[in-house]
Design an enzyme around this catalytic site. Structure first.
Site, PDB file in Angstrom:
ATOM      1  CB  ILE A  13      -0.894  -0.059   1.145  1.00 59.83           C
ATOM      2  CG1 ILE A  13      -1.960  -1.244   1.020  1.00 59.83           C
ATOM      3  CG2 ILE A  13      -2.018   1.255   1.256  1.00 59.83           C
ATOM      4  CD1 ILE A  13      -2.849  -1.600   2.259  1.00 59.83           C
ATOM      5  CB  ALA A  76       2.648  -2.946  10.141  1.00 59.87           C
ATOM      6  CE1 TYR A 144      -0.982  -6.675  11.149  1.00 53.50           C
ATOM      7  CE2 TYR A 144      -3.342  -7.106  11.298  1.00 53.50           C
ATOM      8  CZ  TYR A 144      -2.321  -6.400  10.915  1.00 53.50           C
ATOM      9  OH  TYR A 144      -2.642  -5.888   9.954  1.00 53.50           O
ATOM     10  CE  LYS A 148      -1.245  -2.716  11.616  1.00 50.47           C
ATOM     11  NZ  LYS A 148      -0.640  -1.528  10.966  1.00 50.47           N
ATOM     12  CB  VAL A 188      -7.154 -14.704  -0.710  1.00 52.02           C
ATOM     13  CG1 VAL A 188      -8.009 -13.482  -0.995  1.00 52.02           C
ATOM     14  CG2 VAL A 188      -7.410 -15.668  -1.115  1.00 52.02           C
TER      15      VAL A 188
HETATM   16  C1  UD1 Z   1      -7.361  -9.972   6.549  1.00 53.11           C
HETATM   17  C2  UD1 Z   1      -6.038  -9.677   6.834  1.00 53.11           C
HETATM   18  C3  UD1 Z   1      -5.675  -9.813   8.375  1.00 53.11           C
HETATM   19  C4  UD1 Z   1      -6.756  -9.478   9.186  1.00 53.11           C
HETATM   20  C5  UD1 Z   1      -8.282 -10.013   8.760  1.00 53.11           C
HETATM   21  C6  UD1 Z   1      -9.138  -9.337   9.356  1.00 53.11           C
HETATM   22  C7  UD1 Z   1      -4.681  -9.679   4.761  1.00 53.11           C
HETATM   23  C8  UD1 Z   1      -3.693 -10.258   4.117  1.00 53.11           C
HETATM   24  N1  UD1 Z   1      -5.250 -10.323   5.929  1.00 53.11           N
HETATM   25  O1  UD1 Z   1      -7.575 -11.511   6.637  1.00 53.11           O
HETATM   26  O2  UD1 Z   1      -4.303  -9.326   8.518  1.00 53.11           O
HETATM   27  O3  UD1 Z   1      -6.650  -9.973  10.507  1.00 53.11           O
HETATM   28  O4  UD1 Z   1      -8.339  -9.495   7.439  1.00 53.11           O
HETATM   29  O5  UD1 Z   1     -10.557  -9.303   8.921  1.00 53.11           O
HETATM   30  O6  UD1 Z   1      -5.195  -8.631   4.291  1.00 53.11           O
HETATM   31  N2  UD1 Z   1      -7.555 -18.033   1.576  1.00 53.11           N
HETATM   32  C9  UD1 Z   1      -7.504 -19.174   0.799  1.00 53.11           C
HETATM   33  N3  UD1 Z   1      -6.248 -19.618   0.435  1.00 53.11           N
HETATM   34  C10 UD1 Z   1      -5.136 -18.986   0.525  1.00 53.11           C
HETATM   35  C11 UD1 Z   1      -5.082 -17.639   1.330  1.00 53.11           C
HETATM   36  C12 UD1 Z   1      -6.385 -17.211   1.792  1.00 53.11           C
HETATM   37  O7  UD1 Z   1      -8.392 -19.990   0.730  1.00 53.11           O
HETATM   38  O8  UD1 Z   1      -3.944 -19.149  -0.008  1.00 53.11           O
HETATM   39  C13 UD1 Z   1      -8.855 -17.604   2.134  1.00 53.11           C
HETATM   40  C14 UD1 Z   1      -8.966 -17.318   3.726  1.00 53.11           C
HETATM   41  O9  UD1 Z   1      -8.762 -18.420   4.363  1.00 53.11           O
HETATM   42  C15 UD1 Z   1      -9.932 -16.478   4.003  1.00 53.11           C
HETATM   43  C16 UD1 Z   1      -9.924 -15.519   2.535  1.00 53.11           C
HETATM   44  O10 UD1 Z   1      -9.279 -16.450   1.692  1.00 53.11           O
HETATM   45  O11 UD1 Z   1     -10.945 -17.133   4.021  1.00 53.11           O
HETATM   46  C17 UD1 Z   1      -9.140 -14.093   2.844  1.00 53.11           C
HETATM   47  O12 UD1 Z   1      -7.866 -14.435   3.281  1.00 53.11           O
HETATM   48  P1  UD1 Z   1      -6.920 -13.116   3.267  1.00 53.11           P
HETATM   49  O13 UD1 Z   1      -6.589 -12.590   2.054  1.00 53.11           O
HETATM   50  O14 UD1 Z   1      -5.631 -13.807   4.301  1.00 53.11           O
HETATM   51  O15 UD1 Z   1      -7.519 -12.167   4.386  1.00 53.11           O
HETATM   52  P2  UD1 Z   1      -8.576 -12.306   5.576  1.00 53.11           P
HETATM   53  O16 UD1 Z   1      -8.536 -13.715   6.122  1.00 53.11           O
HETATM   54  O17 UD1 Z   1      -9.567 -11.442   5.548  1.00 53.11           O
END
Ligand code: UD1
Length: 309
Positions: A13, A76, A144, A148, A188
């Site tokens: 960002i 961070a 974390y 925050k 993701v």
């Molecule tokens: C995000 C934040 C995290 C915060 C959380 C709070 C990011 C990277 N992470 O997590 O710091 O604590 O919001 O709301 O922005 N997934 C898969 N496969 C993968 C990776 C992820 O299926 O390889 C799924 C995860 O299980 C989740 C979704 O995709 O259900 C989104 O994952 P991710 O991008 O890590 O974000 P958050 O879990 O929302």
């Protein structure tokens, strides 16, 4: 020309923010390159300091030698998993370094125009309030999120108690160019992009019905600049799109846009994964912000960017 400090400015960002501000501002970036990359800012003219924000001696000197107008605090350790594995070390980055800077600004009466701290939707935890408003209950479930939340409150209190011009934002699921896909806890969409590009198998945790409020980094940058320059109160704003999309729908749209098929392996839902996430962004809209990028347009732009690198 305003003088702007962006901590974490070589990261995802931060580097997008630096690109948006560079033509009209004098920018200094502090980044220890733990997640950020020099390539992210290689094509823009900024003062780059490869330093850790925990190096207080360095940070104090930097602040006393430059009369920064705006400080965007994005440095961070952004991995939640890392904060669970190393709570004290990540606390130093995610909380102590922030208080240290605020305190230095206060004691030295530095004439800044705005200090903006970037918090996270992680502070809301797993409570049922929906969609998340800035006034919703918080439930910081990890080091974390605790850090925050605390840093965000310190930032606001330095405004309320000592009159410093401070403000904070809570990011939801930001995606777009320069997001680092290299950790299993990376955003993701950066992981999906990498898998699509390299024909690798994507592991989907759960059945894909989990929803997220995905916001394109271009909108996040616009929101950051607006909050820093067009508001006065020491308060916190959700920064999101205000939409809610199941992960599987995002994948299907992205496949459609890229013309590629994502190979998916389904696995058990991740421990602590949130099933539904969506922000109420009426407070942000109240200061005149409107998201410009639909999910489809954002994904198109992100895919086009990935074809150039
Ligand atoms: C995000 C934040 C995290 C915060 C959380 C709070 C990011 C990277 N992470 O997590 O710091 O604590 O919001 O709301 O922005 N997934 C898969 N496969 C993968 C990776 C992820 O299926 O390889 C799924 C995860 O299980 C989740 C979704 O995709 O259900 C989104 O994952 P991710 O991008 O890590 O974000 P958050 O879990 O929302």
């Amino acid at each position: 020309m305003a003088k702007v400090l962006i901590t974490g400015g070589a990261g995802f960002i931060g580097s997008n923010l630096a690109h948006a501000l560079v033509d009209e501002n004098d920018i200094t970036i502090v980044d220890n390159l733990s997640m950020g990359k020099k390539e992210n800012i290689a094509d823009i003219d900024v003062h780059f300091c490869e330093h850790d924000v925990c190096d207080t001696k360095f940070m104090h000197q930097l602040l006393s030698e430059n009369n920064f107008d705006y400080i965007y605090y994005l440095a961070a350790v952004s991995s939640v998993a890392d904060s669970v594995a190393r709570p004290l070390e990540t606390h130093r980055v995610n909380q102590e370094s922030v208080i240290d800077i605020l305190e230095y600004i206060r004691l030295k009466k530095l004439p800044i125009k705005r200090f903006l701290f970037t918090s996270s939707a992680a502070v809301y935890g797993n409570l049922p309030d929906f969609p998340k408003k800035e006034t919703s209950h918080v439930q910081p479930l990890t080091p974390y999120a605790v850090d925050k939340y605390a840093s965000e409150r310190f930032t606001i209190d330095y405004g309320r108690l000592y009159g410093l011009p401070t403000v904070a934002v809570r990011f939801f699921n930001v995606y777009g160019p320069r997001q680092n896909p290299d950790s299993p806890y990376s955003g993701v969409l950066s992981i999906i992009t990498k898998c699509m590009k390299n024909n690798q198998i994507f592991t989907l945790y759960g059945d894909g019905s989990q929803t997220r409020d995905f916001v394109y980094v271009g909108d996040v940058v616009r929101a950051l600049i607006k909050v820093a320059t067009d508001t006065n109160e020491p308060t916190v704003y959700n920064v999101a799109d205000g939409g809610e999309t199941p992960l599987i729908d995002v994948i299907h749209s992205y496949e459609d846009i890229s013309g590629k098929r994502l190979k998916i392996e389904f696995k058990e839902t991740r421990n602590g994964d949130i099933t539904k996430s969506k922000a109420d962004i009426s407070k942000l809209r109240g200061i005149g912000f409107k998201p410009k990028w639909t999910l489809r347009e954002g994904l198109k732009q992100y895919w086009a960017y990935n074809l150039t690198i």
